[in-house]
Design a protein around this motif. Structure first.
Motif, PDB file in Angstrom:
ATOM      1  N   LEU A 139       0.839  -1.199   0.000  1.00  0.00           N
ATOM      2  CA  LEU A 139       0.000   0.000   0.000  1.00  0.00           C
ATOM      3  C   LEU A 139       0.874   1.250   0.000  1.00  0.00           C
ATOM      4  O   LEU A 139       0.637   2.188  -0.777  1.00  0.00           O
ATOM      5  CB  LEU A 139      -0.918  -0.010   1.225  1.00  0.00           C
ATOM      6  CG  LEU A 139      -1.792   1.223   1.406  1.00  0.00           C
ATOM      7  CD1 LEU A 139      -2.856   1.292   0.334  1.00  0.00           C
ATOM      8  CD2 LEU A 139      -2.431   1.249   2.780  1.00  0.00           C
ATOM      9  N   ASN A 140       1.898   1.255   0.857  1.00  0.00           N
ATOM     10  CA  ASN A 140       2.804   2.407   0.903  1.00  0.00           C
ATOM     11  C   ASN A 140       3.425   2.648  -0.473  1.00  0.00           C
ATOM     12  O   ASN A 140       3.552   3.779  -0.926  1.00  0.00           O
ATOM     13  CB  ASN A 140       3.912   2.170   1.933  1.00  0.00           C
ATOM     14  CG  ASN A 140       3.354   2.153   3.346  1.00  0.00           C
ATOM     15  OD1 ASN A 140       2.193   2.526   3.551  1.00  0.00           O
ATOM     16  ND2 ASN A 140       4.158   1.717   4.284  1.00  0.00           N
ATOM     17  N   ASN A 141       3.842   1.540  -1.134  1.00  0.00           N
ATOM     18  CA  ASN A 141       4.428   1.686  -2.467  1.00  0.00           C
ATOM     19  C   ASN A 141       3.439   2.274  -3.456  1.00  0.00           C
ATOM     20  O   ASN A 141       3.772   3.110  -4.284  1.00  0.00           O
ATOM     21  CB  ASN A 141       4.914   0.329  -2.974  1.00  0.00           C
ATOM     22  CG  ASN A 141       6.092  -0.160  -2.166  1.00  0.00           C
ATOM     23  OD1 ASN A 141       6.793   0.655  -1.552  1.00  0.00           O
ATOM     24  ND2 ASN A 141       6.297  -1.459  -2.151  1.00  0.00           N
ATOM     25  N   ARG A 142       2.205   1.795  -3.365  1.00  0.00           N
ATOM     26  CA  ARG A 142       1.160   2.313  -4.255  1.00  0.00           C
ATOM     27  C   ARG A 142       1.051   3.827  -4.108  1.00  0.00           C
ATOM     28  O   ARG A 142       0.906   4.564  -5.062  1.00  0.00           O
ATOM     29  CB  ARG A 142      -0.151   1.690  -3.822  1.00  0.00           C
ATOM     30  CG  ARG A 142      -1.126   0.929  -4.736  1.00  0.00           C
ATOM     31  CD  ARG A 142      -0.615   0.305  -5.928  1.00  0.00           C
ATOM     32  NE  ARG A 142      -1.023   1.008  -7.126  1.00  0.00           N
ATOM     33  CZ  ARG A 142      -2.198   0.842  -7.727  1.00  0.00           C
ATOM     34  NH1 ARG A 142      -3.080   0.007  -7.276  1.00  0.00           N
ATOM     35  NH2 ARG A 142      -2.492   1.512  -8.823  1.00  0.00           N
ATOM     36  N   LEU A 143       1.087   4.272  -2.830  1.00  0.00           N
ATOM     37  CA  LEU A 143       0.885   5.696  -2.569  1.00  0.00           C
ATOM     38  C   LEU A 143       2.041   6.550  -3.087  1.00  0.00           C
ATOM     39  O   LEU A 143       1.860   7.733  -3.356  1.00  0.00           O
ATOM     40  CB  LEU A 143       0.683   5.941  -1.069  1.00  0.00           C
ATOM     41  CG  LEU A 143      -0.607   5.343  -0.493  1.00  0.00           C
ATOM     42  CD1 LEU A 143      -0.708   5.626   0.983  1.00  0.00           C
ATOM     43  CD2 LEU A 143      -1.841   5.871  -1.212  1.00  0.00           C
ATOM     44  N   THR A 144       3.223   5.941  -3.234  1.00  0.00           N
ATOM     45  CA  THR A 144       4.333   6.743  -3.760  1.00  0.00           C
ATOM     46  C   THR A 144       4.107   7.151  -5.209  1.00  0.00           C
ATOM     47  O   THR A 144       4.747   8.080  -5.704  1.00  0.00           O
ATOM     48  CB  THR A 144       5.663   5.969  -3.661  1.00  0.00           C
ATOM     49  OG1 THR A 144       5.469   4.700  -4.285  1.00  0.00           O
ATOM     50  CG2 THR A 144       6.098   5.781  -2.226  1.00  0.00           C
TER      51      THR A 144
END
Lengths: 563, 325
Positions: A6-11
């Motif tokens: 999820l964190n990667n998606r948000l980047t």
């Protein structure tokens, strides 16, 4: 998708953001300028995809902020997108309602209370302010003064309840309209549905709420942190454990307070008992709505012992006032546990009888199956929560997704049904009652020893969110502190606020007879939904002192009678 | 019976029926309350309700067809009164019938519903309009079943259209008669507007629908008409399907002779009436309201099939002399 993914998606949207904060694993705060908010919101809701919770409008000193709260239920992550609007004179931001119908109401609400304009919003009528509220007075702005009169010089009165008032009527007069409300035997609260009908078939629905404003969010800004739980428990008599709990969790997160173990278990017990009585209450009301008054009376009779238990633990049948920042006020006395267990056995037996009666009754099947279907896609679009979502196959439950209190230590199941009709909603609620009984039993067995409250000194500046699975769905509270002893902004989102607009998806095309039960099937709570605008009668009938005097006299009288 | 006594008797009948109706109303409310673990109203509550309504203002909607709106309750009331007088006549003076009175009874039983349809459609209220259309559909639904059920009885009694004769000749305990009785009971449930067939009034859907615009004395008249229906319709069922309502004891008392042996048939008759009433109340309290299309389907398809079977059974039974069929 786990938290890391999820964190990667948000980047992916990093270049549109001005700041990213992650104070805890599952709390993310994003900041952006107002111009980019539409794109980012669209990305968050459609691409990631996140569940829309609510938006908060804030009057900061130099700008307006609109906070879009999202949840990622697989990891229990709460993501907040902050959009800053620099223009104080003519604040405006792009509306997200065109792709996210669940945001339609909250944008209208923010427009009402802060005067922020939402561009391209499909329906910018007033939602919560009364028709005679003066133009250009926004009650939640920091510089707002209480208006004393309407533009035409008439003194401001209570909201006018006019069923056919032209300003509120959107359906053309040529079409036959059956109105449900503002006062209607269907529900005990004030609500106003205009059903355009073609014979018995409902072709369109228009909703009005806001006949019962108390300005909770505004009042909350004037109370100290430890006084607010008493206020928010009065948002709704039935969810009076969930609202304070959500608030208290937000403050505890903000201040980094860890309540003692036993307090967490006590909170679990109270909120689950609340769920049991609330679900039984709904079963009774649902019976009444389809003319089955025997179920109504029986269910409410079986609900009584739960209320008695709550009274014995907290001192009140409703409005328990039991949670406080750092723990609980009242403990569950150890010598009461056998009695609670015994009562639970009785309730379980009676609920088994009712559940069997409901699930096996062919007339109820004919009446409720396939009625008022809210499809899974619509459930996501309208961002519904609680049993309404779970009955449409969206198996979300804050208790499991973002565990609070003692839920993580206990063994229980999330009930969900794929059908989305009224029958599924009934099944979800009935089966959930048994899960709740299970939870209370386990919590009583595992109840650890120790104090029920930690000491709390200062609330530091900052902001935090707290959410709780109330009987009707997710109750969400957002609190911002500036380091003083009062919240500078406290946003409340009751589950009905997102569940009620879903009628647009579930009612159209049904019979009038089906629509009325569909309207009731989300277990709407209007006093929860309408907690915001300030209504000033300008006429003091009882002031604070006389009310206090009256209640003291009554208490004295009751005490005398009891002795 | 001497002429003055006769006149006195018929003067007593109408107020007596009204009083019995209010009593039946109380029974309905009290038994419902007991089923629902409530205390229920005091004995005189239905009476108080009517008296209170009589003293209230009559509000007539601005756009209503005033004459029709005002006349409808009176027509409905007249219909049920006439029906109850006819039924009492069958019970008290079975020797003086007129041919075909069962057909008149069928017509009189529709009259209150028709009056209700007229009155509510004259009231210019959208809720009432929905209620009216529902009431119309409901009447069309149950009327067919009721007539078919009566045909079963007529076949069983050898083709007589005379209520007094039917009352004496019905074989109560036969399959076809029981089927017909059950269906007729449900039709009466619908005629009375009791759950599951309170579709036209449906408080939580259309806020009393057909009765929505009625207030004051006009509403009181509707309440009274309903109360009398609570006497007349179960009485009709008892006369037609359950072997009649025996009041010989009372007629003897009127003539001045006291015959203790005749008390039992009277008590038995009252028991039959109470049984029918309690059945209606129990159905009312153990069901949710159905939708209008479901109600129509129920009467036309399910009840229709049951009645066709009953008619076949009755015909076979009659022709081959098997009385239990």
């Amino acid at each position: 998708m786990n938290q890391e993914e999820l964190n990667n998606r948000l980047t992916e949207i990093k270049d549109k953001l001005t700041a990213v904060e992650q104070p805890a694993d599952n709390r993310i705060w994003l900041t952006c300028e107002a111009e980019n908010s539409y794109e980012i919101n669209k990305f968050l809701f459609e691409e990631v995809p996140l569940r829309f919770v609510i938006a908060t409008g804030i009057d900061s000193d130099d700008c307006f902020e609109v906070l879009y709260h999202y949840a990622y239920d697989e990891t229990g992550c709460m993501i907040t997108l902050k959009a800053n609007i620099g223009d104080r004179e003519k604040p405006a931001i792009e509306s997200i309602a065109p792709f996210l119908p669940g945001a339609e109401w909250i944008e209208r609400e923010i427009h009402d209370i802060l005067g922020i304009d939402f561009k391209n919003h499909p329906d910018m009528r007033r939602l919560i302010l009364s028709d005679d509220w003066p133009e250009g007075v926004y009650p939640l702005r920091k510089d707002a003064e209480k208006p004393v009169s309407r533009p035409d010089g008439e003194p401001l009165t209570r909201p006018t309840v006019q069923s056919q008032s032209p300003a509120r009527r959107t359906v053309p007069l040529s079409k036959p309209v059956v109105v449900v409300g503002p006062f209607h035997p269907l529900q005990e609260e004030m609500e106003f549905f205009q059903l355009s009908v073609d014979g018995e078939i409902v072709t369109d629905i228009d909703m009005r709420i806001s006949y019962n404003h108390r300005g909770i969010e505004k009042i909350s800004e004037s109370l100290q942190f430890d006084q607010v739980p008493f206020l928010v428990s009065r948002i709704c008599g039935i969810c009076s454990a969930s609202h304070p709990l959500a608030y208290v969790q937000a403050v505890e997160e903000l201040a980094g307070i860890k309540p003692p173990e036993r307090a967490l278990y006590v909170r679990t017990i109270i909120t689950e008992l609340e769920r049991i009585h609330s679900h039984i209450l709904w079963v009774g009301l649902a019976g009444h709505f389809i003319g089955y008054d025997t179920v109504f009376m029986w269910a409410w009779k079986y609900r009584e012992p739960v209320l008695d238990l709550l009274e014995e633990i907290t001192g009140n049948r409703n409005n328990y006032g039991n949670v406080k920042v750092g723990g609980c006020r009242e403990d569950v006395p150890n010598d009461l546990i056998p009695k609670i267990l015994k009562e639970l056995d009785g309730i379980e037996k009676k609920m088994e009888m009712i559940t069997k009666a409901v699930l096996d009754d062919p007339v109820l099947h004919a009446r409720l199956k396939g009625v008022g279907v809210l499809s899974k896609a619509d459930a996501v679009k309208y961002a519904v929560t609680g049993p309404t979502a779970r009955a449409s196959g969206v198996a979300i439950d804050v208790r499991r997704d973002d565990p609070y209190a003692a839920y993580a230590d206990l063994d229980w199941n999330v009930i969900s049904q794929p059908e989305g009709d009224v029958f599924a909603k009934a099944v979800v609620r009935l089966l959930e009652t048994f899960e709740s009984i299970k939870i209370v039993r386990q919590a009583l067995e595992k109840l650890p020893d120790g104090p029920v409250a930690a000491e709390v000194k200062e609330i530091p500046p900052g902001e935090a969110v707290g959410h709780v699975e109330a009987p009707r769905g997710e109750t969400f509270h957002y609190v911002r502190s500036d380091g003083g002893n009062r919240p500078v902004r406290h946003k409340v989102r009751a589950p009905s606020f997102v569940n009620v607009p879903s009628f647009k998806a579930s009612c159209i095309g049904g019979h009038i007879a089906d629509v009325t039960i569909t309207l009731a099937a989300v277990d709407p709570c209007y006093s929860c939904t309408e907690r915001l605008a300030v209504v000033d009668n300008n006429k003091v009938i009882h002031d604070y002192d006389t009310l206090l005097q009256l209640s003291r006299e009554k208490t004295a009288r009751i005490r005398k009678e009891m002795l | 019976m001497s002429v003055p006594l006769n006149v006195l008797f018929w003067i007593v009948v109408i107020p007596g029926t009204v009083v019995l109706g209010l009593l039946a109303c109380w029974i309905v409310r009290k038994v419902s309350a007991l089923v629902q673990w409530r205390v229920g109203p005091p004995l005189f509550q239905p009476f108080y309700d009517v008296v209170k309504l009589m003293g209230k203002e009559i509000l007539v909607p601005q756009e209503a067809q005033k004459a029709v709106f005002m006349a409808a309750p009176l027509v409905g009331m007249a219909g049920v009164l006439l029906l109850s007088i006819m039924l009492w006549r069958v019970a008290f003076v079975p020797a003086k019938p007129f041919v075909g009175d069962i057909i008149v009874a069928i017509y009189l039983m529709v009259l209150p519903s028709l009056a209700l349809i007229l009155g509510s459609s004259a009231s210019a209220s959208p809720h009432a309009a929905v209620g009216t259309s529902r009431e119309m559909k409901l009447v069309m639904g149950y009327e067919l079943s009721l007539v078919l059920a009566l045909i079963v009885v007529i076949i069983k009694t050898g083709g007589t259209l005379n209520l007094a004769e039917i009352a004496q000749h019905t074989t109560v305990f036969s399959i076809s008669n029981m089927l017909a009785f059950l269906v007729a009971l449900l039709c009466v449930q619908a005629k009375l507007g009791f759950v599951p067939f309170d579709i036209a009034e449906a408080e939580t859907e259309v806020a009393s629908g057909v009765l929505m615009e009625y207030s004051g004395a006009l509403l009181a008249v509707w309440k009274l008409a309903h109360a009398i229906m609570l006497v007349a319709l179960p009485l009709f069922l008892v006369i037609v399907f359950l072997g009649g309502f025996d009041v010989t004891f009372l007629t003897m008392v009127f003539r001045g002779t006291f015959e203790p042996t005749l008390i039992m048939p009277l008590v038995w008759s009252i028991c039959k009436y109470v049984l029918v009433l309690v059945l209606l109340i129990l159905i009312k309290n153990t069901n949710p309201r159905v939708r209008i299309d479901q109600a129509m389907k129920f009467f036309w398809v399910y009840c229709g099939v049951a009645l066709v079977a009953a008619i076949i059974l009755a015909t076979i039974g009659k022709n081959f002399g098997v009385s239990w069929l």
